[in-house]
Design an enzyme around this catalytic site. Structure first.
Site, short mmCIF file in Angstrom:
data_model
loop_
_atom_site.label_atom_id
_atom_site.label_comp_id
_atom_site.label_asym_id
_atom_site.label_seq_id
_atom_site.Cartn_x
_atom_site.Cartn_y
_atom_site.Cartn_z
N ASP A 19 1.06 -1.12 0.02
CA ASP A 19 -0.07 0.35 0.16
C ASP A 19 0.80 1.47 -0.02
O ASP A 19 0.45 2.51 0.64
CB ASP A 19 -0.94 -0.01 0.67
CG ASP A 19 -2.06 -1.06 1.06
OD1 ASP A 19 -2.13 -0.92 0.54
OD2 ASP A 19 -2.82 -1.64 2.38
N ASP B 241 -6.67 -3.90 -5.73
CA ASP B 241 -6.14 -2.78 -4.86
C ASP B 241 -4.88 -2.43 -5.43
O ASP B 241 -4.80 -0.85 -5.89
CB ASP B 241 -6.54 -2.06 -3.42
CG ASP B 241 -7.65 -3.13 -3.05
OD1 ASP B 241 -8.42 -4.11 -4.09
OD2 ASP B 241 -8.33 -3.41 -2.01
N1 GLY Z 1 -7.70 -1.17 -0.76
C1 GLY Z 1 -7.98 -1.93 0.77
C2 GLY Z 1 -10.18 -0.85 0.43
O1 GLY Z 1 -9.71 -0.66 -0.03
O2 GLY Z 1 -10.68 -1.18 1.31
#
Ligand code: GLY
Length: 398
Positions: free
Chosen positions: A119, A177
């Site tokens: 992330d 994501d």
């Molecule tokens: N990347 C985690 C979410 O979108 O909840």
């Protein structure tokens, strides 16, 4: 002569093509609403500054007691709040927003060395990328480059992807994501001239294009790979309604991610992918008239199911950008869809009242419904992409 021929054959079509998408027509009423929403956002975040403890970052509302839920810098959303403060600084020129961004970035800065999460694009590029873009202070560039190196350590060339999670029983999980973290790598290549970062981003995007999408261009949430040979082991969901469903925020991450990949590489395959995802979203039979999707396009209980405002905010920002890269007819369609989304988000149905909503801007997002976590709450990333989309609208509307 040869130069002229080169201009006519190679460059002219590019210039012509670019000149007929570009900017959307301004909806005057939405421009007024956008300014009102941005001014409201600035007032809310001024309150937020006074309520979030100095050593923490805002996250959401605690559904048990309605209080503000915070996080430390290691949580994946830590960068959104300082990032939004940079956007509000740009909009208002009020130094309080810059000071707040810097104060919270000091907390997040150490995550540049974090190699245990995918992330880092969210966590680092949203605050430090905006800080670099606005100030050109080399200190931010150094932090971003370290972050890009940390993110790159998670790339496995056999799989052709960056590993998303270290937790769970997965072998090599990759979630849709993860497309959002590639912008940081493309930026690092541009800044350093080292093509390796962009190569990782392209390889990840290509592998994801191959294995994450169904024939209708909806995407699975999680694809688990065998790290030894790159084979797909399973396709599952984590935050969606079912393995076979289309989790709304995942579709928005994919749309945004491939739009950015096209912006950064000009590879038409990414543009096509983004267009296909946009069509899936906009043609979806469950999409409500206000274009704020249910939390999953296959959520049980539609039309009684919850909406996910964060998915609309991310999609709106992405569609505004995508509209600039496509032909006029399609560009108009994406631009108008984004306008509908933003008009909805600016309405009392989704925009909070001043001093309420724990000082967040938008209400009614869904973090992870299957985990009963962050259900029908404000979320920092809904705010971030909403403010980004409003600023894009103001900048690009003609
Ligand atoms: N990347 C985690 C979410 O979108 O909840």
């Amino acid at each position: 002569m040869r130069k002229n021929l080169f201009f006519t054959v190679m460059l002219l079509p590019v210039i012509v093509m670019q000149s007929y998408a570009q900017s959307g027509k301004a909806d005057k009423a939405l421009l007024v609403k956008a300014d009102a929403a941005l001014q409201f956002a600035a007032r809310q975040y001024k309150l937020m500054m006074t309520h979030v403890p100095d050593s923490l970052l805002p996250r959401t509302t605690n559904t048990k007691d309605g209080s503000l839920m915070t996080s430390n810098s290691g949580w994946w959303t830590s960068g959104f709040y300082p990032g939004t403060n940079w956007y509000l600084f740009e909009y208002t020129k009020d130094p309080a927003f810059k000071a707040e961004a810097l104060k919270r970035m000091a907390l997040v800065q150490k995550e540049q060395f974090n190699t245990h999460t995918h992330d880092l694009g969210f966590m680092m590029y949203c605050p430090f990328g905006n800080a670099w873009r606005i100030t050109k202070d080399p200190a931010y560039k150094a932090i971003l480059l370290t972050s890009a190196k940390s993110l790159s350590t998670r790339f496995n060339p056999t799989v052709g992807c960056i590993k998303s999670w270290d937790h769970g029983t997965w072998k090599f999980p990759v979630i849709i994501d993860n497309m959002m973290n590639l912008e940081l790598l493309n930026w690092a290549s541009r800044e350093t001239g080292d093509k390796q970062f962009e190569q990782i981003a392209r390889t990840h995007a290509n592998t994801t294009m191959k294995h994450h999408f169904r024939p209708d261009y909806s995407s699975y949430h999680v694809v688990d790979y065998d790290p030894a040979n790159g084979a797909v082991l399973s396709r599952k969901t984590h935050q969606g309604a079912a393995d076979s469903s289309a989790w709304s925020r995942g579709q928005a991450w994919g749309l945004y991610g491939y739009t950015v990949m096209y912006r950064d590489t000009k590879d038409k395959a990414y543009l096509e992918q983004a267009r296909h995802i946009a069509e899936y979203i906009l043609n979806n039979p469950t999409m409500p008239a206000d274009l704020v999707p249910y939390w999953d396009y296959n959520a049980p209980g539609i039309p009684g199911a919850l909406r996910d405002v964060s998915a609309a905010a991310v999609a709106a920002s992405a569609l505004l950008e995508l509209s600039r890269y496509t032909n006029k007819t399609e560009g108009k369609r994406y631009w108008h869809a984004a306008e509908t989304m933003l008009t909805s988000l600016c309405s009392p149905a989704y925009l909070a009242k001043e001093g309420e909503n724990n000082d967040f801007i938008l209400m009614h997002s869904v973090g992870s419904l299957p985990h009963h976590s962050e259900v029908d709450v404000p979320l920092t990333y809904a705010d971030y992409y909403f403010v980004e989309a409003l600023l894009r609208y103001k900048q690009w509307a003609k």
